[in-house]
Structures are given as C-alpha cells and as structure tokens.
Write a protein that holds these residues in place. Structure first.
Motif, short mmCIF file in Angstrom:
data_model
loop_
_atom_site.label_atom_id
_atom_site.label_comp_id
_atom_site.label_asym_id
_atom_site.label_seq_id
_atom_site.Cartn_x
_atom_site.Cartn_y
_atom_site.Cartn_z
N GLY A 100 0.80 -1.22 0.00
CA GLY A 100 0.00 0.00 0.00
C GLY A 100 0.83 1.27 0.00
O GLY A 100 0.29 2.37 0.08
N ALA A 101 2.14 1.15 -0.11
CA ALA A 101 3.01 2.34 -0.07
C ALA A 101 2.84 3.19 -1.33
O ALA A 101 3.13 4.38 -1.32
CB ALA A 101 4.47 1.92 0.08
N LEU A 138 -14.36 -11.08 -4.63
CA LEU A 138 -15.24 -10.37 -5.54
C LEU A 138 -14.71 -8.94 -5.62
O LEU A 138 -14.96 -8.12 -4.75
CB LEU A 138 -16.68 -10.40 -5.02
CG LEU A 138 -17.21 -11.82 -4.79
CD1 LEU A 138 -18.56 -11.78 -4.10
CD2 LEU A 138 -17.29 -12.57 -6.11
N LEU A 139 -13.94 -8.68 -6.67
CA LEU A 139 -13.18 -7.43 -6.72
C LEU A 139 -14.04 -6.17 -6.68
O LEU A 139 -13.65 -5.19 -6.05
CB LEU A 139 -12.24 -7.43 -7.92
CG LEU A 139 -11.18 -8.54 -7.89
CD1 LEU A 139 -10.28 -8.46 -9.12
CD2 LEU A 139 -10.33 -8.48 -6.63
N ILE A 159 -5.22 -4.07 7.76
CA ILE A 159 -5.48 -3.93 6.33
C ILE A 159 -5.55 -2.44 6.01
O ILE A 159 -6.25 -1.70 6.70
CB ILE A 159 -6.80 -4.63 5.94
CG1 ILE A 159 -6.79 -6.08 6.45
CG2 ILE A 159 -6.99 -4.60 4.43
CD1 ILE A 159 -8.08 -6.83 6.18
N LYS A 160 -4.80 -2.04 4.98
CA LYS A 160 -4.75 -0.61 4.67
C LYS A 160 -5.89 -0.25 3.73
O LYS A 160 -5.87 -0.59 2.55
CB LYS A 160 -3.40 -0.26 4.04
CG LYS A 160 -3.19 1.24 3.97
CD LYS A 160 -1.80 1.63 3.48
CE LYS A 160 -1.71 3.14 3.39
NZ LYS A 160 -1.51 3.64 2.04
N VAL A 161 -6.90 0.41 4.28
CA VAL A 161 -8.10 0.74 3.51
C VAL A 161 -8.53 2.15 3.86
O VAL A 161 -8.18 2.66 4.92
CB VAL A 161 -9.28 -0.20 3.86
CG1 VAL A 161 -8.93 -1.63 3.57
CG2 VAL A 161 -9.68 -0.04 5.31
N GLY A 220 -11.09 -4.63 -5.21
CA GLY A 220 -10.25 -4.49 -6.40
C GLY A 220 -9.35 -3.26 -6.36
O GLY A 220 -8.38 -3.19 -7.11
N THR A 221 -9.64 -2.30 -5.50
CA THR A 221 -8.82 -1.10 -5.45
C THR A 221 -7.77 -1.16 -4.34
O THR A 221 -7.05 -0.20 -4.14
CB THR A 221 -9.68 0.16 -5.25
OG1 THR A 221 -10.31 0.09 -3.97
CG2 THR A 221 -10.76 0.28 -6.32
N LEU A 222 -7.70 -2.29 -3.63
CA LEU A 222 -6.66 -2.42 -2.61
C LEU A 222 -5.34 -2.81 -3.26
O LEU A 222 -5.33 -3.41 -4.32
CB LEU A 222 -7.03 -3.51 -1.61
CG LEU A 222 -8.24 -3.26 -0.72
CD1 LEU A 222 -8.44 -4.45 0.20
CD2 LEU A 222 -8.04 -2.00 0.08
N SER A 223 -4.25 -2.51 -2.59
CA SER A 223 -2.95 -2.97 -3.09
C SER A 223 -2.93 -4.49 -3.00
O SER A 223 -3.71 -5.10 -2.25
CB SER A 223 -1.83 -2.37 -2.27
OG SER A 223 -1.63 -3.09 -1.08
N GLY A 224 -2.04 -5.11 -3.79
CA GLY A 224 -2.00 -6.56 -3.88
C GLY A 224 -1.90 -7.23 -2.51
O GLY A 224 -2.63 -8.17 -2.20
N GLY A 225 -1.00 -6.74 -1.69
CA GLY A 225 -0.79 -7.35 -0.39
C GLY A 225 -2.01 -7.23 0.50
O GLY A 225 -2.34 -8.14 1.27
#
Ligand SMILES: Nc1ncnc2c1ncn2[C@@H]1O[C@H](COP(=O)(O)OP(=O)(O)OP(=O)(O)O)[C@@H](O)[C@H]1O
Ligand SMILES: [Mg+2]
Length: 505
Positions: free
Chosen positions: A44-45, A346-347, A388-390, A398-403
């Motif tokens: 999320g950086a 479900l992205l 979780i970085k949200v 679907g808009t979260l970083s991969g990790g």
C-alpha cells in the motif's frame, strides 16, 4: 551512477488521489541507463500506483515526468510505449489462444501486400527470444507456456517495441527457482544493452542481486534513494517501515501428543495417478506443520486434493476421528490457495462483503437477510487485527494494493473460525511486516488449539513457526523432520536426488 551522467528518467513530486484519498503524496525517483532501480515499500506504499502512472495506465494529479530531460505527457499505455516505456505485469496481459509471435507483435503486425507477414513475424520473434536466451517456439500457443515463459514473451514484446525503460512489478512471485535465475540473467542482459529496469519486489535478496540503486516509498512518499552499496537489508526494512523487524523464531517448536483426542485430521493412503502417492499424515491440535518441498513437488496438489479441488484416486480422511470426504472437509477448513486470483475475491464488492462471504450463513438474520451491522463490525475487527490498509470498509477490494487483497482473503477464513487451516503461500506478495503479522496470527491460531498445514517457498519463514516438517518430493512424503531441524538439514531433505528405487517405484 557518476555525477556526470544524467538520468534517462526523472519523476518529480508525483501525486495521485483516488476519490479524494491520497495514494501518492510526493514521489520522486530517477533512473540511469543500464541500471536496475529497485522500488521498495510496504503493502500500500504506492509502488504499483507510481508504476501505473509511468506506464500510462492511470493519470497523475500533479508532478513532472521527464525522459532525457524532456517533460512528457502520458495519457495512455500507447503514449508510454511511444516514449519507450514498457510494463511487464505480474498478472500477465496476453492472449492465451494466440501464438507467441502474434503476442509479441500484437500491436504492430508486419504487413506485406495487405497481409500479415507470418514468416517475418516468426523470424523476428525467434531472434528476440534467442536474444533473451530462451528456446520458446514462436508458433507455440501462449496458453501452453509456463508462467515463466509467458513472462519472457512479455519481455520480448517490450524489446520488440524498442523499450528503453522496462517496469517489472513483482516479477518473480510466481516463478520457480530456475525461472527466477533465468529472469535475473535476462535483466542483466537488458541492463548491458542500456535499458533502464524498474524493479518492484518484496524479496530483499533479489534487489541486492539485481539492482544498482533503490528508491524506498513509505505512505505514498519516496523517503530514500541511494546506491545499493549504501544500504543493508536491515536498513532497507527500517526505511520501508520506519521500525526494525525481528525476524527470529516466534515460538519454540512443540511436540504435540494427542492427549487421548483423535487428531484434527488424519490422512491415509492418499494418491492420484501422476501427482500424489501414498500420502499419510496427521494434524494434531495446536500444531503448525510445515509442508516443505520444492516448487512442483506436489505441495499444492496435496492441499487441493485434500479439499476436493482436485480428484483423488485413493485415500481416506478422518476429521476429528470421523470419516470425511474431501468435499466435507472443505466445509471445515480455512483455505488459502496459491492462486490469489482464484481465491474468489469479488473485486468490485466491498471489503466488508468479501470478509463476510464465507460466514454468510452465520450473518443472516432470521428472515434470511445479511445482517449488515454484524458484517460491518466483523470487517472492522479484521481490518484492525490484520492492519489492512483501507480508506473504509466499503472500499472495493479491487482497489486495494496486492498485499492488502491477500489480507482480505485471510480474514475471510478467520471469520469462519475453522479448526484446521491449509495455507499455501499465505504471505505471497506481503511486505515484511505484513508477513510477520500473518505469522503471528498462525501462531495465535495454534495456541488456540487449531492446526495449521503451512506451505511456503521461503524456508526462513517456515523456520519461524513450525513444530515439525513433512518433506515432500515427487508427490510423496519422504521424511519427517523435527521443528528443531536447521537450514542445512531442510535443504538436504529436498535436494537429495531420488534413489533409482524411488523413481522406479
Ligand atoms: N483504483 C484505486 N482506487 C482507490 N484506491 C486505490 C486505487 N488504486 C490504488 N489505491 C490505493 O492506493 C494505495 C497504494 O496502492 P498500491 O497498489 O500502489 O500499493 P503497492 O505499494 O503496490 O502495494 P503492494 O506491495 O501491496 O502491491 C493503497 O492504499 C490502495 O488501496
Ligand atoms: Mg503493488
């Protein structure tokens, strides 16, 4: 780089917000011809966002991008390509049913007399592939290739478009050991020909092998740039997180006895033609068992077959002393599979909905509707527990970083409170601190009496938590090692050549 060469690429004070939430606040970097620049940072950086801006995939809000000192405008991937920027995506973007050559030339087919010049296309593709040192047939269909080979085809496509800047976003996370080495060779030869490589990874060892310089991002800002020679792995971690990580063992290995209870899971004579052979083992209450083997040894097949995702020819399972079919077992285990895309996230749906998904039955009200309040409080608990970085629990997954997507996968299972966890590379794509978080959780689960079967390609990670190891080779459990086994013993166990008798068996 010496002071008298000027950078090919400079990005200055780039900013980007999504719906008012800042993803990048002040990112700058520069890269020189013939070097690989590592872009490091926690989940999320803003690494992928910055690279997507450079690749023309998304627009920037502010900031300046220059190539050879000239400001450039990037409005589309096509613009980026025109400026010699190519992107090798982690989720490869290819046409599986077309040939290798067609994929390499997809946006620039050679035309002669109004027809596609197939022979020319194949000849040029062949030359590019040879240049990359690989022997993939230009006529092969992409769907027949391994992930590693597909990636090389993407690189060949970048070379074909005469790219001077090639972005690699977590290129090795799905590669086998030899494929990784081959990729490093390719990166080396790209550098030798003067290409700038931008290299994103969570594997620290890789950047020290592959890169000349690094830029570290933290919370959307670039906080450090230097030559690799000026940093140590510990320093990089510190720069990324702002804190020091302890990477030692998290708890002493335990020997669990059954205390008169049946094991949580017992597996007898499990086998499938060509994949698994006579697999026998038990998982007891409160233990963490490492399934240790090389890529392709059958680790993933074993986990998938246990829960009926792949069929079994033979074998019997017992869950807490009761016979169970793989499908029945499936309903009672927390499962993280290797394939993040196949996790069934479900992205477009929110984080709260995704986390609530497997426990939907538990969250239903008496009239069968999902209890939103409960779903929300569950999501909030998980977001906090796994950090979780949200921006909110209503953000689309679907808009979260991969990790952070991986953390959502994990929290879905935690929410259902199973006793058995089957985890295949649960920390893939996670930064070091997120990895530690997940490992802490695994330890916590074991302390609560759950049993965890853990697959990881990173031996150091297994060695932090496992109570014992099951060694798998060619679809067979060939050895059991205690939690006290050291690196040499564990490496020996998987690299020992099969005896002729073993192969013939
Ligand atoms: N389309 C989008 N809409 C909303 N937020 C987004 C979008 N894309 C990215 N973000 C947010 O921007 C931030 C940076 O994400 P990014 O994917 O760049 O991180 P990253 O450094 O690549 O992380 P990772 O190591 O996990 O891949 C995250 O908080 C993410 O949720
Ligand atoms: Mg990313």
């Amino acid at each position: 780089m010496s002071a008298n060469t000027s950078p090919i690429l400079t990005m200055r004070s780039i900013t980007k917000a999504f719906n008012g939430v800042h993803a990048i606040t002040a990112a700058s970097l520069e890269a020189y011809a013939g070097e690989a620049l590592a872009v490091m940072g926690a989940n999320g950086a803003g690494k992928s966002t910055l690279m997507n801006i450079l690749g023309g995939v998304i627009g920037r809000d502010d900031g300046d991008i220059r190539i050879d000192g000239q400001p450039i405008d990037l409005r589309s991937p096509r613009d980026a390509a025109r400026h010699g920027i190519a992107f090798v995506h982690q989720e490869l973007t290819m046409f599986p049913t077309l040939s290798v050559a067609e994929n390499i030339f997809i946006d620039n087919l050679p035309i002669r007399h109004g027809l596609i010049d197939l022979a020319d296309m194949r000849r040029q593709s062949q030359a590019l592939l040879v240049q990359l040192g690989c022997d993939i047939a230009p006529t092969a269909l992409v769907e027949q290739l391994s992930i590693g080979d597909r990636q090389l085809v993407e690189i060949a496509r970048a070379l074909r478009s005469k790219a001077r800047i090639i972005i690699f976003d977590e290129p090795t996370s799905s590669l086998s050991g030899p494929e990784r080495e081959r990729l490093f060779e390719v990166v080396r030869s790209l550098k030798a020909s003067g290409v700038v490589v931008l290299y994103i990874t969570h594997f620290l060892d890789e950047i020290f092998r592959v890169c000349e310089r690094l830029t570290v991002m933290r919370n959307g800002e670039s906080v450090w740039s230097s030559a690799m020679s000026e940093v140590t792995p510990a320093k990089v971690v510190h720069l990324m997180l702002g804190v020091t990580e302890n990477e030692g063992r998290m708890r002493a290995p335990r020997q669990m006895d059954s205390e008169g209870r049946p094991p949580l899971l017992s597996v007898r004579g499990m086998g499938r033609e060509g994949a698994l052979r006579d697999v026998n083992f038990e998982l007891r209450h409160g233990e963490i068992v490492g399934l240790w083997g090389l890529l392709g040894s059958g680790r993933t097949e074993l986990l998938r077959s246990l829960v009926g995702l792949d069929p079994l020819d033979t074998g019997a399972l017992q869950r807490e002393g009761q016979p169970a079919t793989p499908k029945q077992l499936h309903a009672h285990v927390g499962l993280v599979t290797e394939d993040r895309r196949g996790e069934g996230l479900l992205l477009p749906q929110s984080i709260a909905e995704n986390i609530g998904l497997p426990s939907l039955t538990g969250l239903r009200t008496s009239v069968g509707l999902v209890d939103r309040a409960q779903q929300n409080s569950l999501a909030d608990r998980m977001i906090e527990r796994l950090r979780i970085k949200v921006s909110s629990r209503d953000q689309a997954v679907g808009t979260l970083s991969g990790g952070n997507q991986q953390k959502v996968v994990f929290s879905r299972w935690l929410a259902t409170q199973p006793k058995i966890f089957l985890l295949d590379e649960p920390t893939r794509g996670l930064d070091v601190s997120a990895k530690t978080e997940i490992m802490k959780l695994i330890v916590e689960l074991a302390e609560q009496g759950c049993s965890v079967l853990l697959v990881s390609s990173e031996l150091q990670e297994l060695m932090r938590v496992c109570d014992r190891y099951l060694v798998i080779r060619r679809g067979r459990l060939v050895q059991e090692l205690p939690g006290t086994a050291d690196t040499a013993e564990l490496m020996d166990a998987v690299s020992t050549l099969d005896s002729p008798a073993e192969i013939a068996a």
